[in-house]
Motif scaffolding. Structure first.
Motif, PDB file in Angstrom:
ATOM      1  N   THR A   1      46.128 -25.802 -14.354  1.00  0.00           N
ATOM      2  CA  THR A   1      46.269 -24.492 -14.997  1.00  0.00           C
ATOM      3  C   THR A   1      45.785 -24.548 -16.443  1.00  0.00           C
ATOM      4  N   ILE A   2      46.175 -25.597 -17.138  1.00  0.00           N
ATOM      5  CA  ILE A   2      45.764 -25.725 -18.533  1.00  0.00           C
ATOM      6  C   ILE A   2      44.244 -25.821 -18.631  1.00  0.00           C
TER       7      ILE A   2
ATOM      8  N   ALA B   1      48.496 -20.606 -19.365  1.00  0.00           N
ATOM      9  CA  ALA B   1      49.459 -21.695 -19.255  1.00  0.00           C
ATOM     10  C   ALA B   1      50.518 -21.579 -20.345  1.00  0.00           C
ATOM     11  N   ARG B   2      50.058 -21.280 -21.556  1.00  0.00           N
ATOM     12  CA  ARG B   2      50.972 -21.139 -22.671  1.00  0.00           C
ATOM     13  C   ARG B   2      51.913 -19.953 -22.447  1.00  0.00           C
ATOM     14  N   PHE B   3      51.341 -18.833 -22.014  1.00  0.00           N
ATOM     15  CA  PHE B   3      52.148 -17.632 -21.796  1.00  0.00           C
ATOM     16  C   PHE B   3      53.160 -17.860 -20.679  1.00  0.00           C
ATOM     17  N   ALA B   4      52.823 -18.739 -19.737  1.00  0.00           N
ATOM     18  CA  ALA B   4      53.742 -18.998 -18.637  1.00  0.00           C
ATOM     19  C   ALA B   4      54.806 -20.006 -19.041  1.00  0.00           C
TER      20      ALA B   4
ATOM     21  N   GLY C   1      58.499 -16.574 -27.855  1.00  0.00           N
ATOM     22  CA  GLY C   1      58.473 -17.934 -28.383  1.00  0.00           C
ATOM     23  C   GLY C   1      57.086 -18.496 -28.552  1.00  0.00           C
ATOM     24  N   LEU C   2      56.076 -17.630 -28.478  1.00  0.00           N
ATOM     25  CA  LEU C   2      54.705 -18.113 -28.617  1.00  0.00           C
ATOM     26  C   LEU C   2      54.299 -18.230 -30.086  1.00  0.00           C
ATOM     27  N   ARG C   3      55.094 -17.616 -30.944  1.00  0.00           N
ATOM     28  CA  ARG C   3      54.776 -17.685 -32.365  1.00  0.00           C
ATOM     29  C   ARG C   3      56.062 -17.986 -33.113  1.00  0.00           C
TER      30      ARG C   3
ATOM     31  N   LEU D   1      63.658 -13.272 -19.263  1.00  0.00           N
ATOM     32  CA  LEU D   1      62.639 -12.431 -19.885  1.00  0.00           C
ATOM     33  C   LEU D   1      61.389 -12.401 -19.009  1.00  0.00           C
ATOM     34  N   ALA D   2      60.865 -11.208 -18.808  1.00  0.00           N
ATOM     35  CA  ALA D   2      59.572 -11.079 -18.131  1.00  0.00           C
ATOM     36  C   ALA D   2      58.572 -10.571 -19.146  1.00  0.00           C
ATOM     37  N   HIS D   3      57.326 -10.938 -18.961  1.00  0.00           N
ATOM     38  CA  HIS D   3      56.307 -10.622 -19.959  1.00  0.00           C
ATOM     39  C   HIS D   3      55.042 -10.159 -19.258  1.00  0.00           C
ATOM     40  N   VAL D   4      54.623  -8.955 -19.539  1.00  0.00           N
ATOM     41  CA  VAL D   4      53.316  -8.487 -19.073  1.00  0.00           C
ATOM     42  C   VAL D   4      52.421  -8.439 -20.305  1.00  0.00           C
ATOM     43  N   PRO D   5      51.569  -9.466 -20.475  1.00  0.00           N
ATOM     44  CA  PRO D   5      50.783  -9.552 -21.713  1.00  0.00           C
ATOM     45  C   PRO D   5      49.704  -8.479 -21.763  1.00  0.00           C
ATOM     46  N   GLU D   6      49.239  -8.272 -22.991  1.00  0.00           N
ATOM     47  CA  GLU D   6      48.239  -7.239 -23.219  1.00  0.00           C
ATOM     48  C   GLU D   6      46.894  -7.600 -22.587  1.00  0.00           C
ATOM     49  N   ASP D   7      46.466  -8.828 -22.828  1.00  0.00           N
ATOM     50  CA  ASP D   7      45.160  -9.248 -22.329  1.00  0.00           C
ATOM     51  C   ASP D   7      45.361  -9.956 -20.989  1.00  0.00           C
ATOM     52  N   ARG D   8      45.248  -9.175 -19.931  1.00  0.00           N
ATOM     53  CA  ARG D   8      45.590  -9.689 -18.611  1.00  0.00           C
ATOM     54  C   ARG D   8      44.748 -10.897 -18.229  1.00  0.00           C
ATOM     55  N   HIS D   9      43.436 -10.770 -18.390  1.00  0.00           N
ATOM     56  CA  HIS D   9      42.541 -11.849 -17.942  1.00  0.00           C
ATOM     57  C   HIS D   9      42.751 -13.133 -18.719  1.00  0.00           C
ATOM     58  N   ARG D  10      43.107 -12.974 -19.972  1.00  0.00           N
ATOM     59  CA  ARG D  10      43.231 -14.153 -20.805  1.00  0.00           C
ATOM     60  C   ARG D  10      44.604 -14.789 -20.659  1.00  0.00           C
ATOM     61  N   ASP D  11      45.647 -13.954 -20.618  1.00  0.00           N
ATOM     62  CA  ASP D  11      46.992 -14.492 -20.794  1.00  0.00           C
ATOM     63  C   ASP D  11      47.895 -14.406 -19.571  1.00  0.00           C
ATOM     64  N   ALA D  12      47.573 -13.527 -18.628  1.00  0.00           N
ATOM     65  CA  ALA D  12      48.526 -13.302 -17.545  1.00  0.00           C
ATOM     66  C   ALA D  12      48.137 -13.984 -16.242  1.00  0.00           C
TER      67      ALA D  12
END
Lengths: 333, 344, 518
Positions: B224-225, B232-235, C319-321, C348-359
């Protein structure tokens, strides 16, 4: 070597001379690589391109008996290698690090192959005559700096001259402006109507040519022969120098001098004896590279688009069509 | 974003295998032209390569001898690459593994016989891992390019080995360290050849890495990384930790290669222990498209190519470096034709 | 003669011209982004092109600017065909574009950006002093206020936009395309932009404004075209068309007054943020003492202009920042600066803004994407091994629960449409039965159908008692879904409204600070 000798000018002047000699190929390679990187191309293949320049320059100088033809051929071969690297990374969008690493294997293999095939099997020792030192009138008689800086081979003066030339190219010329922009935001450059691919190809060609010159400096000017493995990581050190020199020609030159000094000092200490065993001193420049890369990384100034292929669909016919359609008022060339 | 001609090209060469084979032919032809230019009949050269690589049991066994360390360095490159890091330093890590193995076997440590080999294996793995941990830390902590740092550490490893060979561990006779204790010798797999038990270690490592990648939580994290570090970080994955462990593990694998060379082949640490096994490992990893099991196959093929070209050199005087040209040319062609699209 | 170089020949005064895209068709695989679209632009007018996300507005503008090639159709000037194959051709033809994401080089100065690629950059040497006067004169004539020597990355978003407009003018643009120009501006900056555009029109320029914001269309434009699903629905003089009708054209049906919903029944406090500070980066404010309270069973909408701390807010909670001071409490548990994994696991559930990059991982099959967060939970993993059977069953369940259209659990994430990807992400996040969900721009880039489905799902979860933090740049979305609206400005909550109106939110977004800004 005694500590007392550190106080004597007779210790420092030869050391400074040697530093500048050692730094010269690093300056060449570093200048070329800084142009590449500013335009957004990380060329890990410098090492291999230097090897190609070393062998090509050596062969040309050996066969023609003229070292300057050797340098010219090395530059041309380096530029071709740079274009090949550019074709793969810029046009085909191949990963720059993969391409660079593999290119090194290819180029080091090719250089070694050609040399072995032509010389080793023929059992002939191929040595070039050394290039005479040219003492710059009056300047070379200056106290302290005169001899180290101005009693060198002309190729060293070339390096002095190229630093401002590259500074002008990068920082003052319109091409440099486009190249720097292409390394930061290629989309912006494209949308401004410039050809990102062309700019980057030109940059890789310049980078290759300079690496070729650097390699030839090793083989023609410094060793007077080609030896397998003679580049010995200098191409990679050049990469570090570019980072340490903050991608600016003057910075690159200073960083190269620092490496030259460390290498020269290391050699001196081996001869003179020191607390650190001689064979370990050889590793000093490599250790310095690691330190320097780590320190510079914290500063984080890499061009933003480095190592990222730019991939809008390429429309090769655009320019021709554009001129056919140019408006009467169009002032653009 | 394929290039303009890509659809046509893809239609013409639907099968990647066909294209791949085509590229092999092209690179052999190109190398052949180089041969012709230097006055050698390329067909003779290639026949000589085949004969020397496959013509006898001895030849075949030498292919395996070459393949053994290369499998391990390739696995090393693969493991690091899979989590998005470059390990150009397998060569240096191999040296460190060899140094540790020799250090333990060279009567510096008093170990009962049966414990010596396991100690050498563990020591080589740990030494390689520690050597790799340095660039990993510098990269993850400070952002220093692992490409440059691992390369420099290769030079440093050779420097260290040269120093040991010439100084503290010198044998005084050969350009090598003194020999290790016989208890540290790896048994030969085929009597009368140099094929040794480290081949089994390499095969087990390949199978193990394939399993880890496919089936385990750790392997999933690594994949994944490598594929999308942001996701990966967001997960919630501890990206730095996984990358550090992978990189150190990669160094350990390369260290095992060094162990094998010492315990299975040389029984000491000679000058020029590795003829660039670490770099060949990169070639193998790329050609195997980062698949550990394919790496075994490719390593054997390149082993044959190397052994064969050794024969060619002896018979025709063609330098072995021809092999690097062929290998690298093949990958450059693959890069140029985009056959090897990113797969992580 | 049309499309003169304004810098040289402006004294001639405006001359009439007409630029037209005729019958443009553009397909991306199975998707038809433009279906025989015809649009035109005349000197001296502002022509708004209105449509929802994915209606094909940006595509036709990219074609006009040479960044995409049409599959069919022509571009004409005064009835003569114009061949535009690259931005270079477009520039030569007098077309300029201000992209939604600015095409500026952040490390260069304003002046360098302006002259990049133009004859002004000189042949052998960049003569800054000589061109500065010219550029200053041009800026002054259009009353565009920029500092030529500032580095672009030091400028505010509004100032960067002014640089972009000036950049197009320097390149001789007579026809200007502005893609979503107000998305990142404060209301005050929008005003100023309007003034500049009217100034340009008076000088004989023509302007395309691409937007999905109705209010701007009505205020700024002379003519308006509506696009929907790749088709042109029609073009009208703005004065002659009612806003309601435009909405109907845009959406394809009249909007229901509001999404049906039950009365608000907020429960216990689920998420509390107290005086949160996060350092800003790249000229953004970060978070500066943000306070926030979110209860079970409510949707709290976070309104605000992009870049006022939205990303930092979500990153701080997840907790990402790193938070430098303040406390975040999730259901009674302090989660400040805990590892992301711990925070996610505590509900906690998270639906990030940039789907392709972060989700999602686009190259992975749905199975691997399904367990992205929960790959280590019991039932999926045993003694460090991933149970592939369990993963597949779980993926099947997600696909079924949200009717994700795909070829099966082994389908690559990349092969799904944006709407289906988002459905899958929602399904995954909700399967974790969270107490709190952060939904960042959850409908960005989706088509109308997918948007209303996402909205319905969010309301459904709210009714089931979940606490939802909805961060969106779409005021309509905020208004339709939120029980309360908090306005984020410069890293703080500028105010919380129980019964929000557009005007009230707008006033908070603007704030007092903006008074001094313009």
């Amino acid at each position: 070597m005694t500590w007392a000798s550190l106080l004597e000018i007779t210790f420092w002047i030869p050391l400074l001379s040697a530093s500048i000699r050692v730094a010269t190929p690093l300056i060449f390679a570093g200048l070329g690589e800084s142009v590449c990187e500013r335009a957004g191309i990380l060329n890990v293949g410098v090492e291999g391109m230097m090897a190609l320049g070393a062998i090509a320059g050596f062969l040309a100088a050996f066969w023609t008996g003229n070292p300057w033809i050797g340098f010219g051929v090395a530059i041309a071969v380096g530029a071709l290698a740079g274009l090949l690297f550019g074709f793969l990374t810029v046009i085909r969008g191949a990963d720059q690090i993969v391409t660079g690493v593999v290119f090194n294997i290819f180029a080091l293999g090719l250089a070694s192959f050609v040399y072995a095939r032509l010389f080793v099997s023929a059992h002939s020792v191929a040595q070039l005559p050394s290039i005479p030192v040219y003492r710059v009138p009056t300047l070379s008689t200056l106290p302290f700096v005169g001899k180290p800086f101005f009693a060198q081979t002309p190729i060293v003066y070339c390096a002095y001259a190229l630093v401002p030339v590259f500074w002008f190219l990068l920082e003052r010329s319109p091409w440099g402006l486009s190249a720097r922009a292409a390394g930061e935001n290629p989309e912006a450059v494209d949308s401004a109507g410039l050809d990102v691919w062309r700019i980057r190809l030109q940059a890789t060609a310049i980078g290759g040519a300079m690496a070729g010159l650097a390699g030839a400096t090793l083989s023609i000017a410094q060793v007077g022969a080609y030896v397998d493995g003679m580049v010995a990581g200098r191409g990679f050190i050049a990469l570090a120098i570019v980072v340490f020199g903050a991608w600016r020609p003057w910075g690159v030159a200073l960083a190269a001098l620092l490496f030259g000094a460390v290498d020269a000092l290391q050699l001196r200490m081996q001869i003179g004896g020191s607390i650190v065993p001689g064979p370990l001193l050889v590793g000093l420049p490599y250790l310095l590279t690691i330190v320097v890369v780590t320190l510079a990384a914290a500063r984080a100034g890499y061009p933003a688009a480095i190592n990222k292929p730019y991939a809008r669909r390429r429309l090769s016919r655009s320019r021709r069509v554009a001129t056919a359609n140019a408006l009467p008022a169009g002032t653009r060339s | 974003m394929t290039a303009v001609a890509a659809p046509k090209l893809a239609a013409a060469m639907r099968s990647q295998a066909v294209l791949g084979l085509g590229l092999v032919v092209i690179s052999l032809t190109a190398a052949g032209l180089v041969l012709l230019a230097t006055g050698v009949n390329p067909l003779r050269a290639y026949v000589e390569i085949l004969r020397s690589a496959f013509g006898s049991v001895d030849a075949l066994s030498e292919d395996l001898v070459y393949a053994t360390p290369v499998i391990l360095t390739a696995l090393s490159v693969i493991l690091a690459f899979r989590c998005g890091l470059w390990n150009i330093g397998a060569d240096g890590q191999l040296y460190l593994g060899a140094i540790a193995a020799v250090g333990l076997g060279f009567n510096h440590v008093d170990l009962p016989g049966p414990l010596l080999l396991p100690a050498m294996i563990v020591g080589a793995f740990v030494a390689g891992a520690a050597w790799a941990a340095i660039p990993a830390l510098l990269r993850l902590r400070f952002g220093a390019s692992e490409v440059i740092v691992t390369l420099m550490m290769n030079f440093l490893a050779v420097t260290l080995a040269t120093y040991l060979i010439g100084g503290p561990w010198a044998s005084g006779i050969t350009p090598a360290t003194g020999p290790i204790a016989p208890a540290g010798f790896l048994p030969s797999l085929v009597p009368g050849t140099r094929v040794n038990a480290n081949l089994l270690v390499a095969l087990a490592a390949a199978a193990g890495l394939a399993f880890v990648m496919k089936r385990t939580v750790f392997g999933y994290r690594v994949r994944t990384i490598g594929a999308n570090i942001h996701a990966a970080r967001f997960a919630g994955m501890n990206v730095d930790r996984v990358r550090f462990l992978s990189f150190a593990g990669a160094g350990g694998l390369a260290g095992l290669a060094g162990f094998g060379e010492v315990a299975g082949i040389y029984h000491d640490l000679p000058n020029g222990l590795s003829p660039g096994y670490g770099y060949t490992g990169i070639v193998v990893a790329l050609l195997a498209r980062l698949d550990p099991l394919w790496a075994v196959v490719v390593a054997f093929a390149l082993g044959a190519l190397n052994v064969g070209s050794g024969g060619m050199q002896r018979a025709l005087g063609v330098p072995v470096s021809l092999v690097s040209i062929i290998e690298a040319l093949l990958i450059l062609l693959i890069l140029g034709t985009r056959l090897m699209e990113r797969r992580t | 003669m049309a499309f003169d170089h304004p810098a040289m020949t402006i004294e001639d005064g405006p001359s009439p011209w007409r630029l037209a895209a005729v019958g443009i068709t553009k397909r991306y695989g199975p998707l038809t982004a433009n279906d025989a679209v015809t649009l035109d632009l005349r000197a001296g007018e502002i022509h708004a092109v209105l449509g929802e996300n994915g209606a094909g507005k940006s595509t036709i503008m990219k074609i006009l600017y040479g960044m995409e090639m049409p599959d069919a159709g022509t571009i004409e000037r005064d009835g003569q065909p114009l061949i535009i194959r690259s931005p270079r051709d477009a520039i030569a033809a007098g077309i300029g574009m201000v992209h939604q994401h600015f095409m500026l080089v952040p490390t260069l100065s304003v002046l360098e950006n302006l002259i990049l690629g133009t004859p002004l950059s000189g042949r052998f040497m960049v003569r800054k002093r000589a061109v500065r006067a010219k550029l200053a004169a041009l800026a002054a004539r259009y009353r565009i206020d920029v500092d030529l020597d500032a580095r672009v990355d030091e400028l505010s978003v509004g100032a960067q936009q002014r640089v972009e407009i000036l950049k197009a003018l320097v390149r001789g643009a007579r026809a200007l395309i502005l893609d979503e120009p107000t998305a990142v501006l404060t209301p005050r900056e929008v005003e100023a932009l309007g003034d500049t555009l009217r100034e340009l029109c008076a000088e004989g320029h023509g302007i395309f404004i691409v937007t999905h914001k109705l209010a701007e269309v009505m205020r700024l434009s002379d003519r308006v075209s509506v696009m929907r699903r790749g088709r042109l629905i029609g073009t009208w003089p703005t004065a002659a068309v009612a806003a309601d009708d435009l909405v109907t054209h845009m959406v394809g049906r009249s909007l229901q007054a509001a999404v049906p919903r039950t009365a608000r029944a907020p429960g216990a406090l689920m998420l509390e943020m107290q005086a949160i500070h996060v350092p800003g980066q790249g000229g953004r404010p970060g978070l500066r003492g943000l306070d926030l309270r979110l209860a079970a069973g409510e949707i709290l909408g976070i309104a605000g202009v992009d870049g006022n701390g939205q990303q930092e807010l979500a990153d701080a909670i997840t907790g990402l920042r790193r938070v430098t001071s303040g406390e975040i409490i999730l259901d009674g548990e302090a989660i400040t600066n805990r590892p992301t994994a711990t925070i996610l696991a505590s509900g906690l559930a998270h639906v990030p803004e940039d789907r392709h990059r972060d989700a999602v991982v686009l190259d992975f099959p749905l199975t691997d994407n399904a367990v992205l967060v929960d790959h280590a939970r019991r039932g999926i993993q045993r003694r460090g091994l991933v149970d592939q059977g369990a993963v597949t069953r779980f993926t099947d369940a997600l696909i079924a629960a949200f009717a994700v259209r795909c070829s099966g659990p082994q389908a690559a994430m990349r092969s799904l449409s944006g709407g289906n990807q988002q459905r899958f992400v929602l399904a995954r996040e909700l399967s974790r039965q969270p107490k709190v969900m952060i939904a960042m721009q959850p409908t960005r880039g989706l088509d109308v159908g997918a948007i209303s489905e996402v909205h319905a799902r969010l309301l459904e979860q709210r009714d089931a008692g979940m606490a939802i933090l909805l961060v969106s740049a779409e005021l309509d979305e905020i208004l339709a879904l939120s029980d309360r609206v908090a306005v984020l400005r410069e890293g703080r909550i500028a105010g919380v409204l129980d019964h929000p109106s557009v005007e009230a939110i707008g006033a908070l977004m603007l704030g007092t600070a903006a008074e001094q800004a313009a």
